[in-house]
Design an enzyme around this catalytic site. Structure first.
Site, mmCIF file in Angstrom:
data_model
loop_
_atom_site.group_PDB
_atom_site.id
_atom_site.type_symbol
_atom_site.label_atom_id
_atom_site.label_comp_id
_atom_site.label_asym_id
_atom_site.label_seq_id
_atom_site.Cartn_x
_atom_site.Cartn_y
_atom_site.Cartn_z
ATOM 1 N N ARG A 63 0.862 -1.188 0.000
ATOM 2 C CA ARG A 63 0.000 0.000 0.000
ATOM 3 C C ARG A 63 0.894 1.232 0.000
ATOM 4 N NH1 ARG A 63 -3.025 3.936 0.062
ATOM 5 N NH2 ARG A 63 -5.163 3.981 0.842
ATOM 6 N N GLU A 71 -11.511 3.994 -4.992
ATOM 7 C CA GLU A 71 -11.666 2.543 -5.020
ATOM 8 C C GLU A 71 -12.093 2.082 -6.413
ATOM 9 O OE1 GLU A 71 -10.852 0.562 -2.466
ATOM 10 O OE2 GLU A 71 -10.216 2.395 -1.444
ATOM 11 N N ARG A 116 -0.696 -5.355 5.557
ATOM 12 C CA ARG A 116 -0.035 -5.006 4.301
ATOM 13 C C ARG A 116 1.247 -4.203 4.540
ATOM 14 N NH1 ARG A 116 -4.935 -2.124 1.181
ATOM 15 N NH2 ARG A 116 -4.884 -1.034 3.190
#
Length: 251
Positions: A63, A71, A116
């Site tokens: 990320r 999105e 992440r």
């Protein structure tokens, strides 16, 4: 015959040994890569784009630090008030950008709540991926995590109507929050207020009877007042406002 069987058995043993050796090496490499990431090192390789602010390298999902892109399923409005999938546009543009100078290198910052790898990423030619995204209006400076590191680039992109700034959109973090609150985000049976639902888009009716909506950050947003008695209302999402017959404010 016995000699041939002996050779065959020996080959099978050698193959099994090599398979175990390769599997062990692969596990060691993965563990080593993960240790490097956890210790603040880098990860580099050919990037696969997941969405406008997330990539994958060697199976590691990364990320981008300090920026937020729409999105994949998010809808925005272009300069003519037409809907388009802004998240998909950002992802495609990112893929094109990274493919022109590979490999991509990411410097580890932290692990987010989803586990992440969060990092600062660069193309092979040294170009900052985050800076490029914000400068081209494909992602926003996420001040909560960036500390305003990309604010100047964003201001310039906005002044030049690049990318998202050529039309109307919701901040990705607001869009996700609304999606997580179905009772608020669903089409309205009544007329919600900001106090009851936290919706931030202002559906105003002008003196000429035009139905115009304003999103946070637009020129007249702060001074626009909503009077439900006059048919004005709050919206949680841009697409809801458009579907209800409101058009975006010009600025």
């Amino acid at each position: 015959m016995e000699f041939a069987e002996s050779i065959s058995a020996r080959n099978r043993i050698v193959c099994c040994f090599l398979a175990v050796l390769l599997a062990t090496a692969a596990c060691s490499l993965n563990a080593f890569a993960d240790t490097l990431a956890q210790n603040g090192a880098m990860i580099a390789g050919r990037a696969s784009v997941v969405d406008g602010d997330t990539i994958e390298i060697h199976g590691e999902r990364i990320r981008f630090n300090g920026v937020d892109a729409p999105e994949s399923s998010q809808l925005c409005l272009d300069g003519k008030g037409q809907k388009y999938r802004c998240g998909s546009i950002s992802a495609k543009a990112l893929d094109d950008f990274l493919s022109k100078s590979s490999p991509t290198t990411c410097e580890f910052v932290e692990r987010d709540r989803y586990g992440r790898f969060v990092g600062n990423c660069y193309r092979a030619d040294g170009s900052s991926v985050q800076e490029w995204l914000v400068a081209n209006g494909l992602a926003l400076d996420w001040v909560r995590y960036s500390g305003g590191a990309y604010a100047k680039l964003q201001l310039k992109a906005r002044e030049q109507n690049f990318g998202l700034w050529s039309g109307t959109f919701e901040n990705p973090w607001d869009w996700r929050a609304n999606k997580r609150a179905p009772a608020v985000s669903a089409p309205f049976a009544g007329l919600p207020t900001q106090g009851s639902g936290g919706c931030k888009i202002k559906g105003n009716v002008s003196a000429k009877g035009e139905r115009i909506f304003h999103v946070p950050g637009q020129a007249h947003y702060q001074r626009t007042r909503i009077s439900e008695n006059e048919g004005e209302r709050w919206f949680c999402r841009v697409d809801e406002a458009v579907d209800a017959g409101w058009r975006p404010a010009a600025r």
